[in-house]
Design an enzyme around this catalytic site. Structure first.
Site, PDB file in Angstrom:
ATOM      1  N   ARG A   1       0.831  -1.221   0.000  1.00 16.24           N
ATOM      2  CA  ARG A   1       0.000   0.000   0.000  1.00 16.24           C
ATOM      3  C   ARG A   1       0.857   1.259   0.000  1.00 16.24           C
ATOM      4  NH1 ARG A   1      -2.258   0.337   6.108  1.00 16.24           N
ATOM      5  NH2 ARG A   1      -0.518  -0.682   7.140  1.00 16.24           N
TER       6      ARG A   1
ATOM      7  N   GLY B   1      -4.869  -2.070   0.165  1.00 15.30           N
ATOM      8  CA  GLY B   1      -3.974  -1.003  -0.275  1.00 15.30           C
ATOM      9  C   GLY B   1      -4.222   0.334   0.412  1.00 15.30           C
TER      10      GLY B   1
ATOM     11  N   ARG C   1      14.668  -1.979   2.581  1.00 12.84           N
ATOM     12  CA  ARG C   1      14.575  -2.736   3.823  1.00 12.84           C
ATOM     13  C   ARG C   1      15.465  -3.978   3.773  1.00 12.84           C
ATOM     14  NH1 ARG C   1       8.961  -1.516   5.095  1.00 12.84           N
ATOM     15  NH2 ARG C   1       8.517   0.331   3.844  1.00 12.84           N
TER      16      ARG C   1
ATOM     17  N   ASP D   1      11.150  -7.101   7.288  1.00 13.02           N
ATOM     18  CA  ASP D   1      10.686  -6.194   6.227  1.00 13.02           C
ATOM     19  C   ASP D   1      10.403  -4.797   6.775  1.00 13.02           C
ATOM     20  OD1 ASP D   1       8.538  -7.838   7.433  1.00 13.02           O
ATOM     21  OD2 ASP D   1       7.214  -6.506   6.333  1.00 13.02           O
TER      22      ASP D   1
END
Ligand code: AMP
Ligand code: MG
Length: 498
Positions: free
Chosen positions: A97, A129, A186, A258
């Protein structure tokens, strides 16, 4: 909309990701929202970025930051990454998103702009999203609170709301936060290509990281040595970030790989919390049943995440011992940085041998009664700023008042007073007042402005933004933001749902 775009000021967009190729991202247009309106604007960040003044009043700015229009030259995209969530390999994730608009050259170097909540992407999996107003206000304010505290973080430029409905545990409304950072890469980006066994893409991505963000490592010989230096650099940045989080009592809440920035930034604000009472075992994420991301575990978890990153970089580092040696840095660096950070909170500019024990004992004193973390340090700073160690009972009375049973505090204090005799007392208090903030984004403060915002009143967000941007200043008009939390604060429950 085309008319508006023609009137806009010119922004020169750069897309360094383009050179990598579409194995790393997918071009995606934002999905429009209806009847959008401003919730908050970060004028001071805009100024820092060299954004033209007055641009905020343009309809275009609102529509672009809502994802209803795209600036000429900007090519929105979503990136792919993978990661470990709650210690378990989750496979492919990605920007579900968040849409990057590209990079702009600013007074503080190239910055990437992202819209969070601008609609579905190929990586949305089951998600819609969207981001809800509640969590977007928290992200907007916390990014700026962290920046005000001097803690590396992604920033927040603006916040737009819409009456469009979003289904979470209940029906809420949609919002879009514009995030700004030198990069949103990340640990999970690197893990993705390693997990797929795609060493060519892995290498290209890490070379991109070096050239865009770690160019000081270029003098290191290319190949395994340079990739080891990258791991060591990220290890250092992460250790430094953890020391800063711990010292200010910040709990991230979802330290999945993440959600770990390769640049050592605080990223992805979800169920975060600044500690009220000092409780090392505090869990801020209602969904974290095992307490994996409890406050005191964060430094260890960061190491665990770095270990995953090290494993992902192994195809480039080639030698397991070299990777382990780079990671090993953390084991000495984090404790040293944490001691330094807590010593600074005590007004001690240089760490001495016994300081670790002094700090550890103090944290035990605070944990015994879950003493309010922020108020304790602020009161201690004011006490030291009085520069009167000859009358400790009087000088430290406001601190002592914080304990129901002050026995442990009374036992700890003489050692501290003794230690303060080594430092320049005229400076110690001043230094402490610029190290120990008066204001942090406590959960209940966020909750209050969220409730107001849901009723259409966004003034509380502006007030908090103003105070949290300079949290070491006194802001006498906003004393209530520095007060003890109300009883209901401990019953606020925040989960991953956002
Ligand atoms: P988070 O726990 O917020 O870090 O999210 C984990 C993953 O789920 C990331 O890849 C997010 O982009 C994705 N995600 C979270 N919420 C949504 C949503 N509402 N729609 C689409 N993707 C989402
Ligand atoms: Mg995330």
């Amino acid at each position: 909309m085309q008319e508006l775009i023609k009137q806009s000021f010119t922004l020169e967009w750069h897309h360094p990701f383009d050179a990598l190729g579409t194995v790393y991202f997918t071009p995606v247009q934002p999905t429009p929202l209806a009847n959008v309106h401003w919730v908050a604007k970060n004028l001071s960040l805009a100024q820092d970025l060299g954004w033209p003044e007055g641009e905020w009043d343009s309809e275009l700015m609102l529509q672009v930051l809502a994802g209803n229009a795209v600036w000429p030259g900007s090519q929105p995209f979503a990136t792919v990454y993978s990661g470990h969530q709650f210690g378990v390999w989750a496979g492919q994730l990605g920007d579900g998103r968040a849409l990057s608009l590209g990079n702009i050259q600013t007074a503080s170097g190239q910055q990437e702009f992202q819209l969070k909540g601008a609609g579905q992407t190929p990586y949305s999996r089951m998600g819609d999203g969207r981001a809800v107003l509640r969590s977007s206000i928290r992200e907007f304010l916390c990014s700026e609170a962290m920046h005000g505290l001097g803690i590396p973080t992604t920033r927040a430029l603006g916040l737009v709301g819409s009456p469009d409905r979003v289904l979470r545990e209940e029906i809420e409304t949609a919002a879009v936060v514009t995030r700004v950072a030198p990069s949103f890469l990340r640990f999970g980006h690197i893990q993705h290509f390693a997990a797929n066994g795609d060493t060519v893409s892995l290498k290209k991505l890490v070379d991109h990281l070096i050239h865009q963000h770690f160019d000081h490592l270029i003098p290191t010989p290319p190949g395994a040595l340079r990739y080891t230096a990258v791991l060591e650099e990220i290890t250092r940045l992460t250790a430094s970030l953890m020391a800063k989080w711990q010292a200010v009592g910040f709990c991230h809440g979802v330290m999945n790989t993440d959600n770990m920035s390769l640049l050592g930034l605080t990223i992805d604000y979800g169920p975060f919390q600044f500690l009220d009472g000092f409780d090392p075992a505090h869990i801020c994420n209602h969904s974290d049943h095992q307490g994996r991301y409890a406050y005191a575990r964060q430094p260890q978890i960061a190491y665990w995440n770095l270990f995953c990153l090290g494993q992902a970089l192994l195809p480039l580092i080639e030698d397991q011992d070299m990777a382990l040696a780079a990671l090993e840095t953390y084991k000495t660096l984090y404790p040293a940085l944490a001691d330094q950070a807590f010593a600074a909170k005590l007004g001690l500019p240089q760490v001495q041998t016994d300081d670790h024990t002094l700090i550890e004992q103090l944290l035990k004193v605070l944990a015994a009664e879950k003493t309010d973390f922020t108020i304790f340090w602020r009161r201690l700073s004011h006490a030291v700023a009085l520069k009167d160690l000859a009358n400790p009972a009087q000088t430290f009375a406001p601190v002592r008042d914080m304990f129901i049973d002050a026995t442990q505090w009374d036992a700890w204090l003489p050692g501290y007073i003794q230690r303060l005799k080594d430092v320049d007392l005229s400076q110690a208090g001043i230094a402490m007042l610029t190290t120990n903030p008066k204001f942090v984004l406590r959960n209940h403060l966020g909750e209050q402005v969220i409730q107001q915002a849901k009723m259409g009143d966004f003034s509380g967000i502006d007030q908090l933004l103003q105070v949290l941007s300079s949290p070491f200043d006194e802001h006498p008009a906003f004393e209530h933001f520095a007060a003890f939390p109300p009883d209901w604060a401990s019953s606020i429950s925040i989960s991953c749902s956002s």
